[in-house]
Design a protein around this motif. Sequence first.
Motif, PDB file in Angstrom:
ATOM      1  N   SER A  11      71.097  30.159  27.199  1.00  0.00           N
ATOM      2  CA  SER A  11      71.211  31.432  26.485  1.00  0.00           C
ATOM      3  C   SER A  11      71.268  31.222  24.972  1.00  0.00           C
ATOM      4  O   SER A  11      70.724  32.027  24.211  1.00  0.00           O
TER       5      SER A  11
ATOM      6  N   LEU B  78      71.418  39.162  23.692  1.00  0.00           N
ATOM      7  CA  LEU B  78      72.046  37.837  23.619  1.00  0.00           C
ATOM      8  C   LEU B  78      73.232  37.816  22.660  1.00  0.00           C
ATOM      9  O   LEU B  78      74.095  36.938  22.777  1.00  0.00           O
TER      10      LEU B  78
ATOM     11  N   VAL C  55      75.950  38.525  24.934  1.00  0.00           N
ATOM     12  CA  VAL C  55      76.204  37.332  25.744  1.00  0.00           C
ATOM     13  C   VAL C  55      76.971  36.296  24.922  1.00  0.00           C
ATOM     14  O   VAL C  55      77.723  35.488  25.474  1.00  0.00           O
TER      15      VAL C  55
ATOM     16  N   SER D 275      80.549  35.511  25.651  1.00  0.00           N
ATOM     17  CA  SER D 275      80.856  34.545  26.713  1.00  0.00           C
ATOM     18  C   SER D 275      80.859  33.118  26.174  1.00  0.00           C
ATOM     19  O   SER D 275      81.583  32.267  26.688  1.00  0.00           O
TER      20      SER D 275
END
Length: 130
Positions: free
Chosen positions: A81, A100, A103, A106
Amino acid sequence: MKTFLKHEFKIQLMLITVLLSTFVLALTLNDPTFSKVFIIDFFLLALVQYIVNIIKHHNIQFLKTDSRYFYIYFSTFVVVSFLLYLSSDFLNATVLLNILEVVGISWVILSPILIFQSLCISWSDSKNKI
């Protein structure tokens, strides 16, 4: 390679110590040099840990544990990613870039978990080698 795998636990400990000390120095001194050193050390530590665990994962001399599978799965997720993020930024793919960025939260959560997970795996491997 055997020598590297023999000393990789100590290498990881050293890199984590440098990472934590540069983090403290970057916060206290507000010097951009320490911030850059922190980022470089973070990616160096991530690279070393990822390569070591991929090598161990594909080596029959090391036990295949759930901990190792967890690390491989989630670290590969972070790496892929992150590379997609860099590629989408380079190619100006704004929709993918926006996804992204979410994301990326995370990454912040998983990074310290993965660092210490890899350290635990290395410590366990030094004790439980087949």
